[in-house]
Every structure is written in structure tokens, then in C-alpha cells.
Design a protein around this motif. Structure first.
Motif, short mmCIF file in Angstrom:
data_model
loop_
_atom_site.label_atom_id
_atom_site.label_comp_id
_atom_site.label_asym_id
_atom_site.label_seq_id
_atom_site.Cartn_x
_atom_site.Cartn_y
_atom_site.Cartn_z
N HIS A 56 26.16 -21.87 -9.45
CA HIS A 56 25.78 -20.55 -8.97
C HIS A 56 26.35 -19.73 -7.80
N LYS A 80 23.84 -16.14 -12.01
CA LYS A 80 24.62 -16.12 -10.90
C LYS A 80 24.98 -14.61 -10.41
N ASP A 83 21.91 -12.94 -8.61
CA ASP A 83 21.92 -13.61 -7.08
C ASP A 83 22.72 -12.53 -6.29
#
Length: 260
Positions: A56, A80, A83
Motif C-alpha cells: 500500500h 493504494k 490512500d
């Protein structure tokens, strides 16, 4: 982010320096779910979930670069990139509230592309990702991907670079950051010397002491780490106060903490 240390990336840097095999929060996150949870037995998670946890992180220069790992699934790729959208925009708001930057400090070209408010920037990024990720339907392409357009990606990376220059790196140079480093170092040294002072759950598995100490520290919150550091290294007494002498071979008494 299960493997994030107390004091964020500062704590991660210190553990990486102290622990010879090295430390990274994404690898620690996977270790938490594979081994540390359920008294050392780990959780019964699928490979896809564990792969998403491991991969991630983002490349320093490019949020879609491969430096932080490449998820093996489209779901992992969504996590990913999501985020990045979340923390970039929320960190801007936090920095403005803290008085570290102002709206006027933000990169002009990036703001012109993404929007001049929190909600507009998120909307631009999310809509752009949806529009440029239609290939994941599997129609006419061999390499479906979750991605941004080159223009939006460039603007997003510019915002991120700005945060590193004006917020993240500045914080690392502050006095509070050095205090955080001292706390992590003292905890690491203390529990390597007095491993019996760690909670019993860190004796359920057979790794070396250093590895178990890293697991313990990495699971602490900022406040818990500060409180623990005060217990093992209490403030010096005032000159007029006298402290009873303790046996040299006896470590400070520590209350049994709750595992985080």
C-alpha cells in the motif's frame, strides 16, 4: 497502517536504524496480521488482502510509482491510490489549521488543476481515477489498471512534494521530533535489556528478543510510548529531593500495559 510506529515516520526511521534487519511499516503491517494477532497465530486472511497490506505504500517521487510496491490485485490498487487522495488532502487541512501553511502557499498550477477547496480537490481526483480506469472492465486491453490521467497525476504529485518540503520535513527538524527519537531509542534499549518487562503476549512466539521488542514498540501509540518512557526514565528529581537507592541490578517497575 497497522504497522505504523509511534510518532509516525520518525519512529519508523529510528527502528530502522536500531534494528539491523531493518524495519518498514508496510512489512510490519503484514506481520501483525500473519503472526502477531490471536496470541501469535495470526489471522486467516486471504493472500489478496495480505498483498494489499504489504504493497500500500507509495514511491517518494510518484504516488503511482513502483517504489512502494505494486499490488497484485485491482482492489489493492484502489486502496493504494485512495490512500493518497485521502492523506494528501487531509494533511493540507491539518497543516493549515496548525498554522504551518496557508491556502495561498499551495502550488498555483496544482490548485488550478485540482481545485481551490478540500472537496473540489477530492472530487477532481476521484472522478479522474474513475474516468481513466475504465480499462479494468477488461474490454480491449491486456493490462487493466487503476490510474489517474497524466495531468491530474502531475498536479497530485506536486501537492505531495509541497507537503514534504513545507510540512513533513519541517516537522522532522523540530525539537519535538528529536524528543520522539529519544523516546523510541530509550524504549528499544530498555526492553532489549529487560525483556521480562514486556507484556506476556510478546513471549508467545520464538523470535529473538530484538524482533519482539520491535513488535512491542511498533504497536504503541504516541501517548503510550511517552508514558512508558517516563516510567523507565523518570524526570530528574529537584536538588532538594532525595531518591532512595535501588539495587543496581533491578530495573524500574512497570505496570502491565494493554497491548495496542
Amino acid at each position: 497502517d497497522l504497522g505504523h510506529t509511534p510518532f509516525g515516520h520518525v519512529g519508523e526511521e529510528v527502528l530502522n536504524e536500531l534494528y539491523k534487519p531493518g524495519f518498514s511499516h508496510n512489512e510490519q503491517s503484514r506481520r501483525v496480521v500473519e503472526k502477531l494477532e490471536k496470541d501469535g497465530h495470526g489471522l486467516n486472511l486471504t493472500w489478496e488482502v495480505r498483498d494489499g497490506i504489504l504493497n500500500h505504500s507509495k514511491d517518494i517521487e510518484d504516488i503511482q510509482g513502483e517504489g512502494g510496491g505494486e499490488p497484485g490485485t485491482l482492489e489493492g490498487a484502489v486502496v493504494k491510490i485512495s490512500d493518497s487522495v485521502a492523506y494528501i488532502n487531509h494533511d493540507i487541512d491539518d497543516a493549515i489549521r496548525a498554522g504551518m501553511i496557508t491556502e495561498g502557499d499551495l502550488p498555483v498550477l496544482a490548485i488550478a488543476k485540482l481545485g481551490n477547496t478540500h472537496s473540489r480537490r477530492i472530487n477532481t481526483m476521484v472522478c479522474d481515477i474513475i474516468e481513466h480506469s475504465w480499462t479494468v472492465r477488461g474490454e480491449g486491453t491486456e493490462n487493466p489498471a487503476i490510474t489517474m490521467s497524466p495531468e491530474t497525476l502531475e498536479a497530485t504529485n506536486n501537492l505531495r512534494h509541497f507537503l514534504y518540503e513545507r510540512v513533513y520535513n519541517i516537522r522532522s527538524a523540530q525539537e519535538e521530533s528529536e524528543r520522539a527519537r529519544e523516546i523510541v531509542r530509550s524504549l528499544y534499549q530498555h526492553f532489549n535489556e529487560y525483556e521480562d518487562k514486556m507484556p506476556p503476549e510478546y513471549s508467545f512466539y520464538s523470535d529473538k528478543v530484538e524482533r519482539r521488542v520491535v513488535d512491542y514498540i511498533a504497536g504503541m501509540t504516541d501517548l503510550y510510548a511517552m508514558r512508558m518512557a517516563e516510567e523507565i526514565s523518570p524526570p530528574k528529581l529537584q536538588p532538594e529531593q532525595k531518591s532512595p537507592k535501588a539495587p543496581k541490578d533491578k530495573p524500574p517497575e512497570i505496570q502491565s500495559p494493554t497491548m495496542f
